[in-house]
Write a protein that holds these residues in place. Sequence first.
Motif, short mmCIF file in Angstrom:
data_model
loop_
_atom_site.label_atom_id
_atom_site.label_comp_id
_atom_site.label_asym_id
_atom_site.label_seq_id
_atom_site.Cartn_x
_atom_site.Cartn_y
_atom_site.Cartn_z
N HIS A 168 11.94 6.75 -4.77
CA HIS A 168 10.56 6.54 -5.15
C HIS A 168 9.73 6.13 -3.93
N THR A 169 8.43 6.34 -4.03
CA THR A 169 7.51 5.88 -2.99
C THR A 169 6.86 4.58 -3.44
N GLN A 204 10.68 11.33 -9.63
CA GLN A 204 10.27 10.59 -8.44
C GLN A 204 8.92 9.94 -8.71
N SER A 262 5.65 7.20 -8.12
CA SER A 262 4.77 6.48 -7.20
C SER A 262 4.59 5.07 -7.75
N THR A 313 3.95 1.39 -2.72
CA THR A 313 2.76 0.81 -2.09
C THR A 313 2.74 -0.67 -2.43
N PHE A 327 -1.06 5.46 -10.17
CA PHE A 327 0.36 5.20 -9.93
C PHE A 327 1.15 5.52 -11.19
N ASP A 328 2.43 5.85 -11.02
CA ASP A 328 3.29 6.12 -12.18
C ASP A 328 3.75 4.81 -12.82
#
Length: 947
Positions: free
Chosen positions: A734-735, A709, A711, A737, A754-755
Amino acid sequence: MAHSQASAQRPVRHIIALATALGFAVIGMIWAAVEMDIHQERAFARRTASQTAQNYARLFDEHIRQAINQTDTTIKFIRQDYLRAGGDFDLQAWVNNQYNFKDLALQFTIIGADGRMETTTTAGAAPRMDLGDREHFRVHVDARQDSLFISKPVLGRASGRWSIQLTRRIADPDGTFRGVIVASLDPYFLSRFYESIDLGKGGGIAVVGRDGIVRAMAGLNRQTLGSRYESGPGLSRVLVDSLSVEMGQGEEIGRATAYRAVNDWPLVVAVRVDDTDARQLRIATAARMRLIAAGLTVGVLGVILLGIAYWRRFGAALAELTRSRAAAKAASHELDLTLNNMAQGILMVDGNGEVAVVNQNALDLLGLPDSFTRAGFPLADLLLHEATAGGSIVGDVHGGAAPDPDLLSIREHERNGRVLEICTRPLPGGGFVQTYTDITERKRFETALRDARDAAEKASQVRTAFLATMSHEIRTPLNGIIGMSSILETTRLSAAQRGHLKSIHECGEALLDIVNDVLDYAKLDSGAVQLEPTVVDVRALTTSVKEMLGQRAQEKNLRFDIVVADDVPALIETDGTRIRQVLINLVANALKFTLQGGVVVSVGTRTLATGRPGLRFSIIDSGIGIAEDSHAQLFKEFSQVDASITRRFGGTGLGLAICKRIVDAMGGEIGVESTLGKGSVFWFDVPAPQADGALRPAERAPRPKLPTQLSVLLVEDNAINQQVATLLLTAMGHTVTVADHGAAALDLAAQRGFDVILMDMHMPVMDGTRTARALRAGDGPNAQTAVIGLTANAFASDRQACLDAGMDDFIAKPVTRAKLEAALARCSWPAAPAVAEEAVGVDAALRHALFGEIGPQAGRRLIETFVDESRRLLAGIGAAAGRGDLTALEGLLHQLNGAAANLGQVGVVGLTRVSPADLTEPAALTAFSDGIEAYLSSEERALRIAA
């Protein structure tokens, strides 16, 4: 004494009488020659004018007949389609599909039987305008024959412009009058063409009806249009004979007017050839010749008188002197003729520094005054004149070391806008020879060529930029259409809604195919696509085409077979990507236009016209076929045989044009054999030398693993694109922004880690490449975060721009879930796994069941074959990705996916779901190759442990 004196004077009197007679004979011959020359010049002028007038009359007769025949043919085609279509005939659409008469015809109009206009191509014309009183309508109302009527110039009510009406009767098969088709020709079109012909100051061209009314003429205006043509009796005679010529008399010798009747049409072409300047020049020349003859007459009489007076005293001396002068004059005349007829200027300076030879061209090019006309002047005078005039052309090479006759010096000099090429060669005895050649036009031509080349290169750059912009502007809304339709598919929908959604998705994909076709053709047209020969497996290539298009055949219940001749070599050296592209295009067309039966792809050897070995690929279908007179249109850009083809089957009309460009670039030939209603055979020949080797992919380092999962920071300025990507990523767990531009993204990236960062390339404030460079240059929490570029552009330069900016991967819009999953997977792939007791990524249940059916020995051999074949396919994927061949990549991935699925190698199956476009990126290809190789190595280790 007196007798002896008379006897002594008798021979003198005889000589004097003879000399006098000869003198008058010479005078007579002079005048006879002058008058004969004048007479011959006049006769020649008459013949030339007559022949020129007849030739131009014949030429313009052919031009008029061709224009009328072309327009008449178009009228017949319109009438045919109008009767066939009934009330649904669209005249404007019919005309828009034609190209060969738009410059000639002002408009086309169909008048109904009641005399009112039914339809016209003139914009803004009043509907149902009454034209029943027009002559070109009335002549057809009671006519019983189908004939073409050509009107006088009339002012059109619909167009408001002067035109010549060409009309034909419309009638039902039983002869019932249906109306009139009108083609309005622009009389100024013919007149402008005639004005471009130079027939002398007094010359002219006109097209006159047999009624004497002007239809078109050079210098046509409102006063002359439709007026009566003023002429001699030649116009009346041509109505009986097909050709009549009037010749000028007296001072008008050299004027000729040719009248030629236009066969089959009530028109006459009148051509007048008359050059008043040439006529005045002939008159002046004749007067000058007579004046010269008069001068010669006086001279001869003077010689006679001098001969008589001084015969005895100076006879012998005069005869000798005359002979010497004649010889010197002849020699001097020959030298003058030789020098003055040279295309170059020549200057010879002797060892004493004097100009021995100079011709007229040299004087003109050097700009010397009359005082230098005769040779024998010192070179110093010439150099002094040049120094005074400014700028030296003649180089003083006289004196110094011993001259070398084999040494040639060449230089260029520019003066007063003229460029001279000066060649200097020393003479053995001293002095030199110089030649002067005016190369001004050559230099201008070279400059024009350079300017044209620069303009062409600039135009190519502008076109590339335009295509990039169009790609971005079209793919951006497509991203929203296709992305949102993909998201909607995951929701609960009714059957009708799902059908509507499927139509939207298919339309988006079809539009994307059209955009790709146009871009592909543009790249071929600009030379951006280069051929890359590699080692190609012919049978695997054709099989991949069948695998890619077989589903289409199954959906239409069509047979689809591949036949490869036994003498076709296994491996050839060619650009397999381009051959596959041509095959896919031709086979897709064959499947599209075949409603029953099937399609066969046949491959055989062939010796090309150049003597090189080649292959012939034939695509045979049982489709709708093509009429023979339409074959020539097939390979033209944006062209299809019939407008109804586009409406019924779709397409851009670019596919076959792209195929022809590719085959031509490969040094081959493409063609078609087809009969309407009986199917078609499209074939192409390409050079195909036999090859032995194969390509291997490069080895690259793997990427570190990312969490399941993620970011994700999404940097995108378009609201629709933001929504599409956010929904897709959220659905994947996934989240997200969101940042509207690069500057906002840098602020967010400085605050938290962030990933993965998804970065659009084109944004306001700060674009994607600048943002990526700023991230990589800093030391914040996201300096090493994986960055995936997003762009609506489809050129390799855009992909390279992403990588050069420090991005890790690249996704071309429209963005789909499959593309996102593949890109994120490439960023998450681990290094090659350690040795395990059993192969990694294998469906153990499926593998054990398979081995139980075929036995362990056969199973091991099957896995060994799978590993070898997978590495061969992996090599092909590397080569196709390096060339950017998406079609070949799709076929190779399909083959690898099928082989892995049959053996339960689910790890390889998962990796092959990557988008072919993503593999064109070097980083993505490296990660993909490493991942596949890890699974293959695991299979090999498992085999060694089992052994």
